[in-house]
Design a protein around this motif. Sequence first.
Motif, mmCIF file in Angstrom:
data_model
loop_
_atom_site.group_PDB
_atom_site.id
_atom_site.type_symbol
_atom_site.label_atom_id
_atom_site.label_comp_id
_atom_site.label_asym_id
_atom_site.label_seq_id
_atom_site.Cartn_x
_atom_site.Cartn_y
_atom_site.Cartn_z
ATOM 1 N N SER A 1 2.916 1.748 -5.431
ATOM 2 C CA SER A 1 1.846 2.248 -6.546
ATOM 3 C C SER A 1 2.653 2.461 -7.768
ATOM 4 N N TYR B 1 -2.854 1.651 1.025
ATOM 5 C CA TYR B 1 -3.233 2.095 0.225
ATOM 6 C C TYR B 1 -3.470 1.828 -1.623
ATOM 7 N N GLU B 2 -4.284 2.359 -2.241
ATOM 8 C CA GLU B 2 -4.409 1.704 -3.726
ATOM 9 C C GLU B 2 -4.397 0.086 -3.446
ATOM 10 N N SER C 1 -6.104 -3.812 -9.757
ATOM 11 C CA SER C 1 -6.725 -2.282 -9.157
ATOM 12 C C SER C 1 -5.801 -2.682 -7.400
#
Length: 219
Positions: A159, A110-111, A137
């Motif tokens: 996150s 993720y991310e 990012s």
Amino acid sequence: MRKRTILLLIICLICFSFIKYKVEKNITKVPIKWVNDLNKDFSFKDKWSYPEGIFKNEFGQLSCDSGICLGIEGMKRGDGKILKDSLEAFYKIVDTTHIYHTLKSTTSVYEWFGSNFINFKKHVDNSIIGKSECHISTHSSLNIIIEDDSITAWIDFHSITNLGRHKFPIKKGEIKIDKQYFKKGIIKAEFDLTFLNTLDKDKVIFWKGLIYSNIITNN
């Protein structure tokens, strides 16, 4: 906006830091396949980037966003040009070092929007810890511990949403390390690792690629 920038900087600092986690007894360990000639394309090690936030402005100057590089307020005009009488002071604050890439990889975590760097450090117990770097990012980092002839690994996910922080432990995988380079203090490796997804059991998390990184020692 400033609060968001500060939050992202905190996330990046956590990703950059070396943390020695206690390795649980039942954690998966992957044996190292020592090789004498890892025949892969490591040309990425000759590429480099500027530190996070550094860019070339329309005037051909290396510059930095005020939200990332603190202490440069008042050194630039409204259009972004660095004032001539502030150039010397500006580059004493802003790091424009060429940082050579140490990681080429792909992942389904993720991310994550790319990372070109992983750093390894040798600790007093002779274990070697590697950690990939995050940036504005990318909020997931790959962590590897090398001990004797095996490794363990996990992913740290920080996150920026309400998902918070999660640790994805390794399930399985393989890693090849060039033994001759290792003796010289360089991690030259190929890896393909799969991790336990504690957020969504139906989504497979993998991380694979190539590493070419010096081992940092305290000597």
